[in-house]
Design an enzyme around this catalytic site. Structure first.
Site, PDB file in Angstrom:
ATOM      1  N   SER A   7      54.047  11.593  73.485  1.00 43.49           N
ATOM      2  CA  SER A   7      53.553  11.600  72.109  1.00 43.49           C
ATOM      3  C   SER A   7      53.791  12.949  71.445  1.00 43.49           C
ATOM      4  CB  SER A   7      52.048  11.274  72.084  1.00 43.49           C
ATOM      5  OG  SER A   7      51.345  12.237  72.839  1.00 43.49           O
ATOM      6  N   HIS A  11      58.227   6.246  71.590  1.00 42.49           N
ATOM      7  CA  HIS A  11      56.802   6.553  71.451  1.00 42.49           C
ATOM      8  C   HIS A  11      56.037   5.358  70.895  1.00 42.49           C
ATOM      9  CE1 HIS A  11      53.499   8.977  69.178  1.00 42.49           C
ATOM     10  NE2 HIS A  11      53.062   8.534  70.334  1.00 42.49           N
ATOM     11  N   GLU A  58      58.233   4.782  67.595  1.00 39.47           N
ATOM     12  CA  GLU A  58      59.163   5.826  67.169  1.00 39.47           C
ATOM     13  C   GLU A  58      60.261   5.953  68.219  1.00 39.47           C
ATOM     14  OE1 GLU A  58      57.057   9.341  64.712  1.00 39.47           O
ATOM     15  OE2 GLU A  58      56.216   9.073  66.697  1.00 39.47           O
ATOM     16  N   ASN A  79      52.769  11.875  64.470  1.00 41.86           N
ATOM     17  CA  ASN A  79      51.759  12.851  64.885  1.00 41.86           C
ATOM     18  C   ASN A  79      51.875  14.161  64.110  1.00 41.86           C
ATOM     19  OD1 ASN A  79      50.368  11.255  66.657  1.00 41.86           O
ATOM     20  ND2 ASN A  79      51.529  11.876  68.453  1.00 41.86           N
TER      21      ASN A  79
END
Length: 717
Positions: free
Chosen positions: A438, A459, A471, A509
């Site tokens: 992540s 991800h 992702e 993120n």
């Protein structure tokens, strides 16, 4: 035949054909030329009218069975692209009235019409079926019936808000329309939407039998005593609609106009009669089409439809996908194995260092599937077939023929590099190594790889079985074939993949971190936790930032900050509060110690007041909900703009889909980029400059935004 002639033939060919059998039953087939699925288009009105004229004129016809010419669908709904041409609410209302008139004509026929449904019957497709006198559907897993218009900020505009309640009752119909969720064949039969549910092999035979009956008027649902009191009396209905509005507003925060308009339509039809209900439905439909909320939700629909056709790298076809390996049997590994087996239908081989890890991963899938069996959404034999695709091992036996191996182990670079080396020595030369990290940049994971072109990031978001985004992260040496194959795998697993550039935090993120940091800063300045979370929920997020941190784990949520600071500097510096919270062994929901209390009658619903003394904060509201939300959201918008500027994301579209599907950015705003276009670059820059002057450089506007503000630019032309 030339290509042009073929196109002209396809376009001029009617979507409807009629075949009258010797016994007087006519088979009316809908088969839209050149399309894989049937959709209702505005230009079909004349074709349907002509067919109905022909049926009425032919006195030999005793009944009509409506079938689809497509193998795997009935009618998937109306073609919503036609709504873009509407200049006013009146234009859209006219479309709704046109659909209502045609379907009313079917219902008013003296001979029976039977809808024979296999595959999706959604939106206008179900409204068409509801106008028929009888409905029969297959028991196939592909078959689903629903009115999903609310998900596009709309309502069923061709009689659906009137026919469904009188067929199955107000409460069940309202639930279907307000959620937009489809029902499976067994539920459809149980609720009374269909008269029969049969195997596909006898669908037409059963439909023909029904077509030999008399046409019937809707008789209304069979209600139990409680429903009779609620739905059958004016007093009961008033309570019912009042509660529905109250619950809807609590859920939508008033951000979505469609659900309340749906309730209005149902109420008008029940209290004032069918014709009045249709008038309200058409008027409300017209008004909703022109709302900014519906326009943004339709944009999302078109974007995701477009993305389904893309291969990851244009012109590069994906490699074969026959078997997948999963390293790590934890929560993420178990979820990845589940979507691989159940959605992609591929064998998944799980490796863990402990027997318990493999057992837990297997249990993850078993628990989800047994629920579906108990609720009769699937047969036990189907569940057993899917579970058989999952196997486990403590070593790399059974991995040599894996096309992709997905790593879901701890966030540790050395460990992940070791996994790469293991896969390269135990698998074949073409095996792709996909890391579910992540936060760790993929080039670091691939740093010692013998075949770095096969290393990529994939991800997922937790929980894997529910979150729709993935992702796909390519580092500089990742091959185009690896990108396209990984995108294809994610899509087969039921995900919407976006391809992003390698770097700390990737995209989702990275834009989430400054938003969360600002929420922490506001908290340390004394704003109450409930006020912070309620302000962002009111703005449109599914949960507030503090609650989100408790949900994902405070230790997990803060782990990315040093990685971001390492690449981007102090702009990502987090509040010292996090250190204090972690030092007090508060990890959130998972250890029942966080910002919220997990004791008492409402675990996770109320703030743990002791957090304030730990942080040396005296809570007191100083900021309005609007200012509080703006501060946090502006940080996210600015970071999203920087990601586009740096090529982290390929397009504003990918950035919007990533934010909506990955972190629940309010869909009715269309995503960060569409929202910035709505606000205007000048406004965004002015607000960022305002906060930069009062709160520091972290609010300094991205260069791309400054340039756009000077040139009246937009992300979407």
């Amino acid at each position: 035949m030339t290509e042009q002639t073929m196109t002209e033939t396809t376009e001029s060919r009617s979507a409807f054909s009629l075949n009258v059998r010797d016994d007087g039953i006519a088979i009316l087939t809908m088969d839209v030329p050149g399309e894989t699925m049937n959709t209702l288009k505005i230009e079909f009105a004349e074709q349907i009218a002509a067919m109905l004229d022909e049926i009425e004129a032919n006195k030999q016809i005793k009944g009509v069975v409506l079938v689809s010419g497509k193998d795997s669908s009935f009618v998937a709904g109306a073609d919503i692209s036609m709504l873009a041409a509407c200049q006013s609410a009146n234009d859209a209302e006219t479309i709704a009235k046109g659909g209502q008139d045609i379907f009313q004509r079917i219902e008013d026929m003296s001979i029976p019409f039977v809808a024979a449904i296999h595959g999706p019957a959604l939106g206008g497709g179900l409204e068409l079926a509801l106008a028929c006198h009888y409905r029969v559907c297959t028991d196939d897993a592909k078959t689903q019936l629903g009115l999903p218009e609310v998900q596009l900020g709309l309502l069923p505009g061709s009689g659906g808000t009137q026919r469904l309640p009188r067929l199955i009752g107000i409460q069940q119909a309202m639930k279907m329309m307000l959620t937009g969720a489809p029902v499976r064949p067994k539920q459809a039969k149980k609720y009374g939407i269909v008269d029969e549910m049969v195997p596909k092999s006898i669908l037409l035979d059963v439909a023909i039998k029904l077509a030999n009956k008399k046409a019937r008027k809707p008789s209304g649902p069979n209600r139990n005593l409680q429903d009779k009191l609620l739905e059958g009396t004016g007093f009961g209905r008033n309570i019912l609609f009042k509660q529905a509005r109250k619950q809807t507003l609590a859920k939508t925060q008033g951000n979505y106009p469609a659900p309340l308009k749906i309730i209005d339509c149902i109420e008008a039809g029940v209290n004032k009669g069918f014709k009045q209900g249709l008038q309200v439905e058409a008027r409300n439909f017209g008004q909703l089409v022109m709302t900014p909320e519906s326009k943004q939700l339709r944009n999302i629909f078109f974007a995701t439809t477009e993305m389904k056709k893309e291969t990851g790298v244009e012109g590069v076809e994906p490699g074969k996908l026959e078997k997948v390996g999963v390293l790590g049997g934890g929560l993420m590994g178990g979820g990845i194995a589940f979507v691989t087996a159940t959605k992609a239908g591929l064998p998944a081989r799980i490796k863990d260092v402990r027997h318990e890890g493999i057992a837990n991963a297997m249990k993850y899938s078993y628990d989800l599937l047994i629920k579906k069996v108990k609720r009769r959404f699937m047969m036990k034999s189907q569940m057993q077939k899917q579970m058989a695709l999952l196997t486990g091992s403590l070593d790399y036996s059974g991995f040599s023929d894996a096309d992709v191996v997905i790593e879901a182990v701890f966030e540790d670079v050395k460990l992940k590099q070791q996994m790469v080396a293991d896969v390269e020595s135990h698998c074949n030369e073409a095996t792709i190594f996909a890391s579910n990290t992540s936060s760790i940049p993929i080039h670091k994971i691939a740093a010692e790889a013998q075949r770095p072109e096969n290393v990529i990031g994939l991800h997922y978001f937790s929980p894997v079985d529910k979150m729709p985004l993935a992702e796909v992260i390519a580092h500089e040496k990742t091959s185009d074939k690896t990108i396209s194959t990984t995108v294809e795998l994610a899509r087969k697993q039921g995900k919407t993949p976006i391809v992003v550039k390698d770097g700390a935090g990737f995209y989702v993120n990275r834009i989430l971190a400054p938003y969360m940091n600002e929420a922490a800063n506001v908290l340390l300045a004394g704003e109450p936790i409930e006020h912070i979370d309620k302000s962002l929920v009111k703005f449109g997020f599914p949960v507030g930032p503090v609650k989100l941190l408790d949900e994902v784990g405070i230790d997990v949520g803060t782990k990315i900050i040093p990685i971001l600071m390492d690449q981007f500097g102090d702009r990502f510096k987090s509040a010292d509060a996090f250190d204090k919270v972690l030092a007090d062994d508060r990890k959130g929901k998972k250890n029942k110690r966080g910002f919220y209390s997990y004791d008492g009658k409402k675990p996770g619903k109320e703030v743990d007041e002791s957090i304030y003394s730990l942080l040396n904060v005296t809570p007191a509201k100083k900021l309005s909900s609007e200012e509080l939300a703006e501060r946090c959201v502006m940080m996210m918008l600015n970071e999203a703009a920087m990601c586009l500027e740096e090529g982290v994301i390929r397009s504003p579209r990918d950035g919007d889909i990533g934010a909506i599907f990955g972190i629940g950015f309010p869909p009715f705003l269309g995503g960060p980029f569409r929202y910035m276009d709505t606000l205007g670059a000048k406004h965004v820059v002015a607000r960022l400059n305002h906060y930069s002057a009062t709160l520091g450089d972290k609010f300094t506007p991205a260069k791309i935004l400054v340039e756009m503000s000077e040139n009246d630019g937009k992300f979407y032309g």
